[in-house]
Design a protein around this motif. Sequence first.
Motif, PDB file in Angstrom:
ATOM      1  N   ILE A 194     -63.075  97.672  28.305  1.00  0.00           N
ATOM      2  CA  ILE A 194     -62.551  98.894  27.549  1.00  0.00           C
ATOM      3  C   ILE A 194     -61.583  99.803  28.421  1.00  0.00           C
ATOM      4  O   ILE A 194     -60.596 100.440  27.986  1.00  0.00           O
ATOM      5  CB  ILE A 194     -63.787  99.927  26.944  1.00  0.00           C
ATOM      6  CG1 ILE A 194     -64.637  99.052  25.942  1.00  0.00           C
ATOM      7  CG2 ILE A 194     -63.132 101.322  26.171  1.00  0.00           C
ATOM      8  CD1 ILE A 194     -63.760  98.673  24.662  1.00  0.00           C
ATOM      9  N   ALA A 195     -61.908  99.910  29.720  1.00  0.00           N
ATOM     10  CA  ALA A 195     -61.360 100.832  30.739  1.00  0.00           C
ATOM     11  C   ALA A 195     -59.998 100.029  31.009  1.00  0.00           C
ATOM     12  O   ALA A 195     -59.105 100.705  31.091  1.00  0.00           O
ATOM     13  CB  ALA A 195     -62.204 100.943  31.934  1.00  0.00           C
ATOM     14  N   VAL A 196     -59.951  98.723  31.236  1.00  0.00           N
ATOM     15  CA  VAL A 196     -58.881  98.102  31.309  1.00  0.00           C
ATOM     16  C   VAL A 196     -57.621  98.151  30.417  1.00  0.00           C
ATOM     17  O   VAL A 196     -56.531  98.372  30.550  1.00  0.00           O
ATOM     18  CB  VAL A 196     -59.128  96.554  31.628  1.00  0.00           C
ATOM     19  CG1 VAL A 196     -57.766  95.668  31.618  1.00  0.00           C
ATOM     20  CG2 VAL A 196     -60.098  96.317  32.993  1.00  0.00           C
ATOM     21  N   VAL A 197     -58.441  97.859  29.021  1.00  0.00           N
ATOM     22  CA  VAL A 197     -57.319  98.018  27.949  1.00  0.00           C
ATOM     23  C   VAL A 197     -56.797  99.513  27.684  1.00  0.00           C
ATOM     24  O   VAL A 197     -55.750  99.601  27.517  1.00  0.00           O
ATOM     25  CB  VAL A 197     -58.174  97.638  26.677  1.00  0.00           C
ATOM     26  CG1 VAL A 197     -57.358  97.975  25.307  1.00  0.00           C
ATOM     27  CG2 VAL A 197     -58.556  96.043  26.808  1.00  0.00           C
ATOM     28  N   LEU A 198     -57.759 100.509  27.950  1.00  0.00           N
ATOM     29  CA  LEU A 198     -57.365 101.801  27.905  1.00  0.00           C
ATOM     30  C   LEU A 198     -56.140 101.993  28.669  1.00  0.00           C
ATOM     31  O   LEU A 198     -55.066 102.735  28.532  1.00  0.00           O
ATOM     32  CB  LEU A 198     -58.446 102.715  27.927  1.00  0.00           C
ATOM     33  CG  LEU A 198     -59.251 102.793  26.666  1.00  0.00           C
ATOM     34  CD1 LEU A 198     -60.335 103.808  26.970  1.00  0.00           C
ATOM     35  CD2 LEU A 198     -58.621 103.465  25.469  1.00  0.00           C
ATOM     36  N   ALA A 199     -56.418 101.778  30.003  1.00  0.00           N
ATOM     37  CA  ALA A 199     -55.429 102.011  31.225  1.00  0.00           C
ATOM     38  C   ALA A 199     -54.068 101.215  30.925  1.00  0.00           C
ATOM     39  O   ALA A 199     -52.808 101.724  31.119  1.00  0.00           O
ATOM     40  CB  ALA A 199     -56.054 101.735  32.496  1.00  0.00           C
ATOM     41  N   GLY A 200     -54.172  99.914  30.482  1.00  0.00           N
ATOM     42  CA  GLY A 200     -53.249  99.270  30.475  1.00  0.00           C
ATOM     43  C   GLY A 200     -52.057  99.824  29.069  1.00  0.00           C
ATOM     44  O   GLY A 200     -51.087 100.009  29.267  1.00  0.00           O
ATOM     45  N   PHE A 201     -53.016 100.397  27.898  1.00  0.00           N
ATOM     46  CA  PHE A 201     -52.341 100.850  26.993  1.00  0.00           C
ATOM     47  C   PHE A 201     -51.529 102.119  27.501  1.00  0.00           C
ATOM     48  O   PHE A 201     -50.460 102.341  27.025  1.00  0.00           O
ATOM     49  CB  PHE A 201     -53.185 101.172  25.774  1.00  0.00           C
ATOM     50  CG  PHE A 201     -52.322 101.705  24.621  1.00  0.00           C
ATOM     51  CD1 PHE A 201     -51.436 100.936  23.822  1.00  0.00           C
ATOM     52  CD2 PHE A 201     -52.579 103.195  24.223  1.00  0.00           C
ATOM     53  CE1 PHE A 201     -50.870 101.662  22.673  1.00  0.00           C
ATOM     54  CE2 PHE A 201     -52.136 103.700  23.211  1.00  0.00           C
ATOM     55  CZ  PHE A 201     -51.047 103.082  22.481  1.00  0.00           C
ATOM     56  N   LEU A 202     -52.388 103.028  28.175  1.00  0.00           N
ATOM     57  CA  LEU A 202     -51.871 104.216  28.607  1.00  0.00           C
ATOM     58  C   LEU A 202     -50.467 104.226  29.422  1.00  0.00           C
ATOM     59  O   LEU A 202     -49.520 104.668  29.377  1.00  0.00           O
ATOM     60  CB  LEU A 202     -53.034 105.058  29.531  1.00  0.00           C
ATOM     61  CG  LEU A 202     -52.673 106.318  30.245  1.00  0.00           C
ATOM     62  CD1 LEU A 202     -51.981 107.266  28.913  1.00  0.00           C
ATOM     63  CD2 LEU A 202     -53.663 106.713  30.909  1.00  0.00           C
ATOM     64  N   LEU A 259     -45.139 108.800  20.456  1.00  0.00           N
ATOM     65  CA  LEU A 259     -45.660 107.927  21.452  1.00  0.00           C
ATOM     66  C   LEU A 259     -46.422 108.731  22.528  1.00  0.00           C
ATOM     67  O   LEU A 259     -47.773 108.165  22.961  1.00  0.00           O
ATOM     68  CB  LEU A 259     -44.394 107.134  22.165  1.00  0.00           C
ATOM     69  CG  LEU A 259     -43.851 106.141  21.006  1.00  0.00           C
ATOM     70  CD1 LEU A 259     -42.676 105.583  21.996  1.00  0.00           C
ATOM     71  CD2 LEU A 259     -45.066 104.837  20.875  1.00  0.00           C
ATOM     72  N   GLY A 260     -45.891 109.985  23.097  1.00  0.00           N
ATOM     73  CA  GLY A 260     -46.436 110.704  24.180  1.00  0.00           C
ATOM     74  C   GLY A 260     -47.856 111.130  23.618  1.00  0.00           C
ATOM     75  O   GLY A 260     -48.924 111.384  24.312  1.00  0.00           O
ATOM     76  N   LEU A 261     -48.057 111.584  22.378  1.00  0.00           N
ATOM     77  CA  LEU A 261     -49.405 112.105  21.662  1.00  0.00           C
ATOM     78  C   LEU A 261     -50.506 110.891  21.860  1.00  0.00           C
ATOM     79  O   LEU A 261     -51.319 111.175  22.285  1.00  0.00           O
ATOM     80  CB  LEU A 261     -49.343 112.497  20.286  1.00  0.00           C
ATOM     81  CG  LEU A 261     -48.640 113.777  20.263  1.00  0.00           C
ATOM     82  CD1 LEU A 261     -48.380 114.025  18.604  1.00  0.00           C
ATOM     83  CD2 LEU A 261     -49.362 115.162  20.768  1.00  0.00           C
TER      84      LEU A 261
END
Length: 122
Positions: free
Chosen positions: A65-73, A99-101
């Motif tokens: 979950i952290a990896v996916v959130l960081a990658g998406f961020l 996109l920024g939101l």
Amino acid sequence: MFVKIAVVVGAAMMLAAGVWMRIDPASFAEWAGWPNHVHFLHDAGVFQIGIGLMMLGALWWRDVIAVVLAGFLFTNTFHAINHLQDQAMGGRASDWWVLGLFSLLTGVALVLRLRALRGRPA
């Protein structure tokens, strides 16, 4: 060890191609035999960068979950910046801040996830 090396090499390849597309889209387009569509190449570049960073993030965090959130961020934030910088090339004026939101929401989610992983209240 082989897996880690493969991840780092793959990430380096993605980062190199992505940075090239983002910094010098005309040169990349010529090399790849693609049309020189600057905004498309900027977007493709940041998606490549995002994949490379996500691959490296997977070596850092063991939490998917952290990896996916960081990658998406990372990817979505760079994508928003592209839309801000490339406004004269088309799209909607609202693209960059919408996109920024999503990046802001994702950043909050990442912080909460990392706190939860450290045993702090989310």
